[in-house]
Design an enzyme around this catalytic site. Structure first.
Site, PDB file in Angstrom:
ATOM      1  N   ALA A  70     -24.232  29.932   9.454  1.00  0.00           N
ATOM      2  CA  ALA A  70     -22.773  30.025   9.351  1.00  0.00           C
ATOM      3  C   ALA A  70     -22.279  31.302  10.026  1.00  0.00           C
ATOM      4  O   ALA A  70     -21.276  31.293  10.739  1.00  0.00           O
ATOM      5  CB  ALA A  70     -22.338  29.978   7.886  1.00  0.00           C
ATOM      6  N   SER A  71     -22.993  32.391   9.832  1.00  0.00           N
ATOM      7  CA  SER A  71     -22.624  33.648  10.472  1.00  0.00           C
ATOM      8  C   SER A  71     -22.732  33.546  11.989  1.00  0.00           C
ATOM      9  O   SER A  71     -21.851  34.010  12.719  1.00  0.00           O
ATOM     10  CB  SER A  71     -23.510  34.780   9.949  1.00  0.00           C
ATOM     11  OG  SER A  71     -23.158  35.993  10.579  1.00  0.00           O
TER      12      SER A  71
ATOM     13  N   CYS B   9     -10.832  28.800   6.723  1.00  0.00           N
ATOM     14  CA  CYS B   9     -12.095  28.464   6.069  1.00  0.00           C
ATOM     15  C   CYS B   9     -12.453  29.574   5.076  1.00  0.00           C
ATOM     16  O   CYS B   9     -12.442  30.751   5.423  1.00  0.00           O
ATOM     17  CB  CYS B   9     -13.191  28.327   7.121  1.00  0.00           C
ATOM     18  SG  CYS B   9     -14.862  28.206   6.454  1.00  0.00           S
ATOM     19  N   SER B  10     -12.777  29.195   3.840  1.00  0.00           N
ATOM     20  CA  SER B  10     -13.074  30.196   2.814  1.00  0.00           C
ATOM     21  C   SER B  10     -14.328  31.004   3.140  1.00  0.00           C
ATOM     22  O   SER B  10     -14.410  32.175   2.784  1.00  0.00           O
ATOM     23  CB  SER B  10     -13.209  29.540   1.443  1.00  0.00           C
ATOM     24  OG  SER B  10     -14.269  28.610   1.440  1.00  0.00           O
ATOM     25  N   TYR B  11     -15.297  30.407   3.820  1.00  0.00           N
ATOM     26  CA  TYR B  11     -16.487  31.183   4.205  1.00  0.00           C
ATOM     27  C   TYR B  11     -16.086  32.324   5.136  1.00  0.00           C
ATOM     28  O   TYR B  11     -16.525  33.468   4.968  1.00  0.00           O
ATOM     29  CB  TYR B  11     -17.553  30.311   4.882  1.00  0.00           C
ATOM     30  CG  TYR B  11     -18.661  31.168   5.460  1.00  0.00           C
ATOM     31  CD1 TYR B  11     -19.658  31.687   4.639  1.00  0.00           C
ATOM     32  CD2 TYR B  11     -18.683  31.511   6.806  1.00  0.00           C
ATOM     33  CE1 TYR B  11     -20.647  32.519   5.143  1.00  0.00           C
ATOM     34  CE2 TYR B  11     -19.661  32.337   7.323  1.00  0.00           C
ATOM     35  CZ  TYR B  11     -20.643  32.841   6.493  1.00  0.00           C
ATOM     36  OH  TYR B  11     -21.608  33.675   7.002  1.00  0.00           O
TER      37      TYR B  11
ATOM     38  N   GLY C  26     -29.236  29.374   4.235  1.00  0.00           N
ATOM     39  CA  GLY C  26     -30.024  30.583   4.041  1.00  0.00           C
ATOM     40  C   GLY C  26     -30.623  31.151   5.308  1.00  0.00           C
ATOM     41  O   GLY C  26     -31.348  32.136   5.268  1.00  0.00           O
ATOM     42  N   LEU C  27     -30.312  30.546   6.454  1.00  0.00           N
ATOM     43  CA  LEU C  27     -30.855  31.004   7.740  1.00  0.00           C
ATOM     44  C   LEU C  27     -29.857  31.817   8.545  1.00  0.00           C
ATOM     45  O   LEU C  27     -30.151  32.238   9.654  1.00  0.00           O
ATOM     46  CB  LEU C  27     -31.314  29.793   8.581  1.00  0.00           C
ATOM     47  CG  LEU C  27     -32.338  28.861   7.934  1.00  0.00           C
ATOM     48  CD1 LEU C  27     -32.580  27.637   8.804  1.00  0.00           C
ATOM     49  CD2 LEU C  27     -33.638  29.616   7.682  1.00  0.00           C
ATOM     50  N   GLY C  28     -28.655  31.991   8.001  1.00  0.00           N
ATOM     51  CA  GLY C  28     -27.638  32.748   8.721  1.00  0.00           C
ATOM     52  C   GLY C  28     -26.873  31.938   9.751  1.00  0.00           C
ATOM     53  O   GLY C  28     -26.180  32.508  10.595  1.00  0.00           O
TER      54      GLY C  28
ATOM     55  N   ARG D 268     -18.073  41.008   5.403  1.00  0.00           N
ATOM     56  CA  ARG D 268     -19.374  41.513   5.839  1.00  0.00           C
ATOM     57  C   ARG D 268     -19.342  42.029   7.281  1.00  0.00           C
ATOM     58  O   ARG D 268     -20.245  42.750   7.695  1.00  0.00           O
ATOM     59  CB  ARG D 268     -20.432  40.406   5.755  1.00  0.00           C
ATOM     60  CG  ARG D 268     -20.795  40.020   4.355  1.00  0.00           C
ATOM     61  CD  ARG D 268     -21.846  38.931   4.363  1.00  0.00           C
ATOM     62  NE  ARG D 268     -22.145  38.478   3.022  1.00  0.00           N
ATOM     63  CZ  ARG D 268     -22.898  37.416   2.754  1.00  0.00           C
ATOM     64  NH1 ARG D 268     -23.431  36.710   3.731  1.00  0.00           N
ATOM     65  NH2 ARG D 268     -23.120  37.071   1.505  1.00  0.00           N
TER      66      ARG D 268
END
Length: 111
Positions: free
Chosen positions: A62-63, A84-86, A58-60, A94
């Site tokens: 992965a982005s 990777c699915s993400y 929830g902290l971003g 996004r």
């Protein structure tokens, strides 16, 4: 790579490091990471897995890991396979500006 804009409560962007020997981009504490393999003689980065521990979700992060990997690919003239699915299902939709780096097996010319 990610840089800090300000130093304050929760406003500092995480520092992402390139761990070349383990083929990873990771946070300083090594708990969140993105794993990849190089293919096609080192010209293609296949992003296999992104992991963020539940305590840091929830902290971003992965982005931030993806941005570091895509910036690296861009600066080294690499194409990216988003295994990777993400990356394929969340990050790229996004952040469509990165789609230009996505690997395509289609021939450059059919003539």
């Amino acid at each position: 790579m990610a840089t800090s804009r300000t130093r304050g409560e929760g406003s500092e962007e995480p520092k992402v490091l390139w761990n070349e020997t383990q083929h990873r981009f990771e946070t300083e504490d090594k708990k969140a990471y993105l794993e990849y393999v190089l293919r096609d003689g080192g010209k293609v980065m296949d992003i296999l897995h992104t992991f963020v521990p539940s305590s840091k979700r929830g902290l971003g992060l992965a982005s931030h890991l993806c941005v570091a990997a895509f910036n690296h690919a861009k600066s080294h003239s690499l194409s990216v396979i988003p295994s990777c699915s993400y990356v394929s299902d969340t990050f790229l939709p996004r952040n469509p500006s990165w789609n230009s780096l996505v690997y395509s097996e289609e021939p450059k010319s059919s003539m």
